[in-house]
Scaffold this motif. Structure first.
Motif, PDB file in Angstrom:
ATOM      1  N   LEU A  89      53.400  -0.459  67.524  1.00  0.00           N
ATOM      2  CA  LEU A  89      52.620  -0.873  68.746  1.00  0.00           C
ATOM      3  C   LEU A  89      52.565   0.402  69.768  1.00  0.00           C
ATOM      4  O   LEU A  89      51.484   0.373  70.581  1.00  0.00           O
ATOM      5  CB  LEU A  89      53.514  -2.076  69.417  1.00  0.00           C
ATOM      6  CG  LEU A  89      52.792  -2.642  70.693  1.00  0.00           C
ATOM      7  CD1 LEU A  89      51.545  -3.276  70.332  1.00  0.00           C
ATOM      8  CD2 LEU A  89      53.748  -3.797  71.230  1.00  0.00           C
ATOM      9  N   GLU A  90      53.440   1.158  69.949  1.00  0.00           N
ATOM     10  CA  GLU A  90      53.580   2.121  70.812  1.00  0.00           C
ATOM     11  C   GLU A  90      52.451   3.361  70.288  1.00  0.00           C
ATOM     12  O   GLU A  90      51.827   3.763  71.064  1.00  0.00           O
ATOM     13  CB  GLU A  90      54.951   2.899  71.013  1.00  0.00           C
ATOM     14  CG  GLU A  90      55.884   2.217  71.546  1.00  0.00           C
ATOM     15  CD  GLU A  90      55.755   1.923  73.228  1.00  0.00           C
ATOM     16  OE1 GLU A  90      55.068   2.674  73.654  1.00  0.00           O
ATOM     17  OE2 GLU A  90      55.989   0.660  73.607  1.00  0.00           O
ATOM     18  N   LEU A  91      52.392   3.400  69.058  1.00  0.00           N
ATOM     19  CA  LEU A  91      51.178   4.457  68.495  1.00  0.00           C
ATOM     20  C   LEU A  91      50.089   3.864  68.743  1.00  0.00           C
ATOM     21  O   LEU A  91      49.080   4.431  68.973  1.00  0.00           O
ATOM     22  CB  LEU A  91      51.438   4.544  66.647  1.00  0.00           C
ATOM     23  CG  LEU A  91      52.662   5.358  66.563  1.00  0.00           C
ATOM     24  CD1 LEU A  91      52.800   5.463  65.159  1.00  0.00           C
ATOM     25  CD2 LEU A  91      52.522   6.867  67.189  1.00  0.00           C
ATOM     26  N   LEU A  92      49.757   2.538  68.620  1.00  0.00           N
ATOM     27  CA  LEU A  92      48.746   1.915  68.942  1.00  0.00           C
ATOM     28  C   LEU A  92      48.275   2.075  70.506  1.00  0.00           C
ATOM     29  O   LEU A  92      47.027   2.336  70.541  1.00  0.00           O
ATOM     30  CB  LEU A  92      48.580   0.315  68.647  1.00  0.00           C
ATOM     31  CG  LEU A  92      48.352  -0.024  67.153  1.00  0.00           C
ATOM     32  CD1 LEU A  92      48.747  -1.538  67.193  1.00  0.00           C
ATOM     33  CD2 LEU A  92      47.082   0.262  66.618  1.00  0.00           C
ATOM     34  N   LYS A  93      48.896   2.012  71.363  1.00  0.00           N
ATOM     35  CA  LYS A  93      48.817   2.300  72.900  1.00  0.00           C
ATOM     36  C   LYS A  93      48.423   3.636  72.816  1.00  0.00           C
ATOM     37  O   LYS A  93      47.342   3.734  73.620  1.00  0.00           O
ATOM     38  CB  LYS A  93      50.055   1.820  73.494  1.00  0.00           C
ATOM     39  CG  LYS A  93      50.345   0.505  73.563  1.00  0.00           C
ATOM     40  CD  LYS A  93      51.537   0.222  74.525  1.00  0.00           C
ATOM     41  CE  LYS A  93      51.882  -1.250  74.590  1.00  0.00           C
ATOM     42  NZ  LYS A  93      53.002  -1.516  75.445  1.00  0.00           N
ATOM     43  N   LEU A  94      49.152   4.363  72.379  1.00  0.00           N
ATOM     44  CA  LEU A  94      48.781   5.903  72.591  1.00  0.00           C
ATOM     45  C   LEU A  94      47.427   6.366  72.120  1.00  0.00           C
ATOM     46  O   LEU A  94      46.757   7.129  72.551  1.00  0.00           O
ATOM     47  CB  LEU A  94      49.645   7.075  71.980  1.00  0.00           C
ATOM     48  CG  LEU A  94      51.101   6.887  72.644  1.00  0.00           C
ATOM     49  CD1 LEU A  94      52.367   7.686  71.805  1.00  0.00           C
ATOM     50  CD2 LEU A  94      51.072   7.550  73.937  1.00  0.00           C
ATOM     51  N   SER A  95      47.011   5.712  70.730  1.00  0.00           N
ATOM     52  CA  SER A  95      45.861   6.116  70.197  1.00  0.00           C
ATOM     53  C   SER A  95      44.659   5.473  71.119  1.00  0.00           C
ATOM     54  O   SER A  95      43.517   6.079  71.247  1.00  0.00           O
ATOM     55  CB  SER A  95      45.692   5.448  68.673  1.00  0.00           C
ATOM     56  OG  SER A  95      45.546   4.132  68.770  1.00  0.00           O
ATOM     57  N   LYS A  96      44.886   4.281  71.711  1.00  0.00           N
ATOM     58  CA  LYS A  96      43.805   3.469  72.551  1.00  0.00           C
ATOM     59  C   LYS A  96      43.418   4.782  73.701  1.00  0.00           C
ATOM     60  O   LYS A  96      42.498   4.900  74.191  1.00  0.00           O
ATOM     61  CB  LYS A  96      44.123   2.422  73.083  1.00  0.00           C
ATOM     62  CG  LYS A  96      44.199   1.155  71.783  1.00  0.00           C
ATOM     63  CD  LYS A  96      44.398  -0.179  72.467  1.00  0.00           C
ATOM     64  CE  LYS A  96      44.394  -0.931  71.516  1.00  0.00           C
ATOM     65  NZ  LYS A  96      44.914  -2.282  71.794  1.00  0.00           N
ATOM     66  N   GLN A  97      44.711   5.345  74.369  1.00  0.00           N
ATOM     67  CA  GLN A  97      44.579   6.053  75.588  1.00  0.00           C
ATOM     68  C   GLN A  97      43.821   7.668  75.081  1.00  0.00           C
ATOM     69  O   GLN A  97      43.190   8.071  75.824  1.00  0.00           O
ATOM     70  CB  GLN A  97      45.944   6.582  75.811  1.00  0.00           C
ATOM     71  CG  GLN A  97      46.658   5.151  76.880  1.00  0.00           C
ATOM     72  CD  GLN A  97      48.092   5.627  77.192  1.00  0.00           C
ATOM     73  OE1 GLN A  97      48.389   6.663  76.853  1.00  0.00           O
ATOM     74  NE2 GLN A  97      48.654   4.680  77.732  1.00  0.00           N
ATOM     75  N   HIS A  98      44.081   7.705  73.824  1.00  0.00           N
ATOM     76  CA  HIS A  98      43.508   9.113  73.537  1.00  0.00           C
ATOM     77  C   HIS A  98      42.011   9.098  73.406  1.00  0.00           C
ATOM     78  O   HIS A  98      41.278   9.833  73.496  1.00  0.00           O
ATOM     79  CB  HIS A  98      44.108   9.373  71.985  1.00  0.00           C
ATOM     80  CG  HIS A  98      43.274  10.497  71.135  1.00  0.00           C
ATOM     81  ND1 HIS A  98      43.448  12.090  71.612  1.00  0.00           N
ATOM     82  CD2 HIS A  98      42.366  10.666  70.693  1.00  0.00           C
ATOM     83  CE1 HIS A  98      42.675  12.519  71.106  1.00  0.00           C
ATOM     84  NE2 HIS A  98      41.847  12.018  70.243  1.00  0.00           N
ATOM     85  N   TYR A  99      41.448   7.836  72.798  1.00  0.00           N
ATOM     86  CA  TYR A  99      39.898   7.772  72.594  1.00  0.00           C
ATOM     87  C   TYR A  99      39.205   7.530  74.006  1.00  0.00           C
ATOM     88  O   TYR A  99      38.221   7.906  74.189  1.00  0.00           O
ATOM     89  CB  TYR A  99      39.817   6.562  71.569  1.00  0.00           C
ATOM     90  CG  TYR A  99      39.884   6.933  70.201  1.00  0.00           C
ATOM     91  CD1 TYR A  99      39.450   8.136  69.653  1.00  0.00           C
ATOM     92  CD2 TYR A  99      41.146   6.228  69.732  1.00  0.00           C
ATOM     93  CE1 TYR A  99      39.651   8.274  68.326  1.00  0.00           C
ATOM     94  CE2 TYR A  99      41.302   6.541  68.119  1.00  0.00           C
ATOM     95  CZ  TYR A  99      40.661   7.473  67.656  1.00  0.00           C
ATOM     96  OH  TYR A  99      41.125   7.824  66.519  1.00  0.00           O
ATOM     97  N   ARG A 100      39.803   6.644  75.058  1.00  0.00           N
ATOM     98  CA  ARG A 100      39.245   6.447  76.018  1.00  0.00           C
ATOM     99  C   ARG A 100      40.293   6.598  77.319  1.00  0.00           C
ATOM    100  O   ARG A 100      41.014   5.891  77.091  1.00  0.00           O
ATOM    101  CB  ARG A 100      38.816   5.147  76.123  1.00  0.00           C
ATOM    102  CG  ARG A 100      37.849   4.530  77.462  1.00  0.00           C
ATOM    103  CD  ARG A 100      37.199   3.556  77.385  1.00  0.00           C
ATOM    104  NE  ARG A 100      36.562   3.389  78.384  1.00  0.00           N
ATOM    105  CZ  ARG A 100      36.772   3.125  79.742  1.00  0.00           C
ATOM    106  NH1 ARG A 100      38.077   2.699  79.845  1.00  0.00           N
ATOM    107  NH2 ARG A 100      36.098   2.817  80.560  1.00  0.00           N
ATOM    108  N   LYS A 101      39.930   7.499  77.985  1.00  0.00           N
ATOM    109  CA  LYS A 101      41.090   7.870  79.264  1.00  0.00           C
ATOM    110  C   LYS A 101      40.757   6.746  80.255  1.00  0.00           C
ATOM    111  O   LYS A 101      39.729   6.284  80.497  1.00  0.00           O
ATOM    112  CB  LYS A 101      40.808   9.254  79.784  1.00  0.00           C
ATOM    113  CG  LYS A 101      41.393  10.496  78.990  1.00  0.00           C
ATOM    114  CD  LYS A 101      42.665  10.466  78.572  1.00  0.00           C
ATOM    115  CE  LYS A 101      42.924  11.842  77.640  1.00  0.00           C
ATOM    116  NZ  LYS A 101      44.214  11.846  77.208  1.00  0.00           N
TER     117      LYS A 101
END
Length: 130
Positions: A89-101
């Motif tokens: 879940l933490e990785l999913l949150k980080l990946s979402k932030q990576h694609y769209r700030k």
């Protein structure tokens, strides 16, 4: 106690209606069997349910009288959800932030004011040049 009331009492869902909807979508199982909202749970039952992209696995230790405080939840259930699920879940949150700030979409009210102020400064500078 009913499964919908139990999951509400141990604070996995905010309302019983949310648990009922999860049961109707077949997201909740008790001892490997898909559960309806009215399914009775007893101590030693293993409940598996999917919420927020995590498959939670809990064992019923005791049945609460009413909804309990967050500090008392561990008296009534044993959380057996693997740690990898929370890491995922933490990785999913980080990946979402990576694609769209955050804040890159539509300008906020503060952004609009800054843009207006910048535009006014340029217009005032043009007057000085004349």
């Amino acid at each position: 106690m009913r499964i919908d009331k139990y999951l509400w009492c141990v604070r996995y869902y905010k309302t019983r209606n949310m648990v009922t909807e999860a049961c109707k979508k077949n997201h909740v199982t008790v001892n490997g069997i898909i559960a309806k909202p009215s399914k009775e749970v007893f101590p030693t039952d293993k409940i598996t349910f999917r919420k927020d992209q995590i498959t939670h696995i809990i064992t019923v230790l005791d049945i609460p009288e009413n909804r309990v405080g967050a500090k008392l939840v561990d008296i009534y259930r044993k959380n057996e959800t693997p740690a990898e699920a929370y890491e995922h879940l933490e990785l999913l949150k980080l990946s979402k932030q990576h694609y769209r700030k955050t804040g890159t979409g539509r300008p906020t009210k503060k952004d609009r004011r800054d843009i207006d102020d910048y535009g006014n400064e340029i217009e005032e500078g043009d007057d000085e040049l004349e």
